[in-house]
Design a protein around this motif. Structure first.
Motif, short mmCIF file in Angstrom:
data_model
loop_
_atom_site.label_atom_id
_atom_site.label_comp_id
_atom_site.label_asym_id
_atom_site.label_seq_id
_atom_site.Cartn_x
_atom_site.Cartn_y
_atom_site.Cartn_z
N PHE A 157 0.84 -1.20 0.00
CA PHE A 157 0.00 0.00 0.00
C PHE A 157 0.88 1.24 0.00
N THR A 190 -1.04 5.43 3.52
CA THR A 190 -1.54 4.68 4.68
C THR A 190 -2.61 5.48 5.40
N THR A 209 -6.64 2.38 3.25
CA THR A 209 -5.62 1.35 3.47
C THR A 209 -5.91 0.61 4.78
N VAL A 240 3.18 -1.79 4.07
CA VAL A 240 2.56 -0.46 4.06
C VAL A 240 3.63 0.60 4.10
N SER A 264 6.29 -5.97 -3.60
CA SER A 264 4.89 -6.37 -3.70
C SER A 264 4.52 -6.93 -5.06
N VAL A 292 -1.22 -1.19 -4.23
CA VAL A 292 -2.43 -0.37 -4.10
C VAL A 292 -2.00 1.09 -3.94
N ALA A 344 -3.04 4.35 -2.77
CA ALA A 344 -4.08 4.88 -1.89
C ALA A 344 -3.64 6.25 -1.38
#
Length: 261
Positions: free
Chosen positions: A6, A9, A13, A32, A63, A67, A69
């Motif tokens: 992510f 955060t 998330t 994260v 990863s 994502v 975010a």
């Protein structure tokens, strides 16, 4: 085991990580970014499968699925600084962001899917629109509730506009409770009645045997009854017109055609 990272955060998330790793946990390791140190530390302390990365690039490097975010205001600056792998899966939950802009900033041949996860994914009860269709990403959001795969950007934008009804949903509950209080009912009793009532209606609408909301509306509006009276007032005294107008203006904002408040 898949690794999900992510970049950013914040609240979404946090909700997604909670939903993925609450017992019984799904089989993911999660990295994260340290951007929001408090949320990152809280998630790491709560879940063994969460690691706080040294920076955003470390999240991307470690990863399988990344994502994005982050806030729209800083999205370009953050994304342009990152180096993505060819073929890497990327989920963007950046609100109201043009797909082509994201692709230009990513500067790699990746699998980009846009999504609109709602806070309810934390309890695995969220419905998430995704575009374009992608079975792997759909399975991820099915684990958090339900994924709706959109065949076109238009479908995706329409569902984004529909999600703008959430505040109005609660507003109707509040307006009703205000009316009850003005007519002599204690607010706590009104809330204790209204919330389960609306919850039951939503559960009924979600049953697989329901073919349309219209059929339910007719079912609950007994001819000459109280429900029919309120529905008739709503439809004939401006409620329907105002609602359609509001949704049209929201869609215009999403599509970049104006419609600002």
């Amino acid at each position: 085991m898949k690794v999900i990272g992510f970049v950013g955060t914040g609240a979404i998330t946090e909700a997604m990580v909670e939903g993925l790793l609450a017992e019984p946990a799904h089989s993911f390791n999660i990295h994260v970014s340290p951007r929001n140190a408090e949320i990152a530390a809280t998630l790491s302390a709560k879940f063994d499968k969460v690691t706080v990365a040294t920076d955003n690039q470390a999240v991307v490097d470690q990863s399988d699925i990344v994502v994005l975010a982050i806030r729209p205001q800083i999205a370009e600056d953050v994304i342009r600084r990152l180096r993505f792998r060819e073929g890497q899966s990327i989920i963007s939950v950046v609100a109201t962001m043009e797909r082509q802009n994201l692709l230009d900033w990513i500067q790699a041949d990746t699998e980009l899917v846009q999504a609109i996860p709602l806070p309810f994914v934390a309890n695995r009860r969220g419905v998430t629109a995704i575009y374009p269709p992608n079975q792997e990403i759909a399975a991820l959001f099915d684990a958090l509730g339900t994924a709706v795969q959109c065949a076109s950007r238009k479908e995706y934008d329409l569902l984004a506009a529909a999600s703008a009804m959430m505040s109005t949903f609660f507003g109707i509950m509040e307006f009703t409770n205000d009316w009850l209080e003005k007519n002599g009912l204690d607010r706590t009793k009104g809330q204790a009645y209204i919330a389960p009532l609306f919850e039951s209606l939503a559960q009924r609408a979600n049953e697989k045997t329901v073919h349309s909301f219209h059929s339910l509306s007719k079912q609950f509006a007994t001819r000459g009854g109280l429900n029919e009276q309120v529905l008739s007032d709503f439809e004939t005294k401006g409620g329907h017109t105002i609602l359609v107008s509001a949704l049209d203006r929201v869609l215009a904002r999403i599509e970049g055609r104006g419609g600002d408040i």
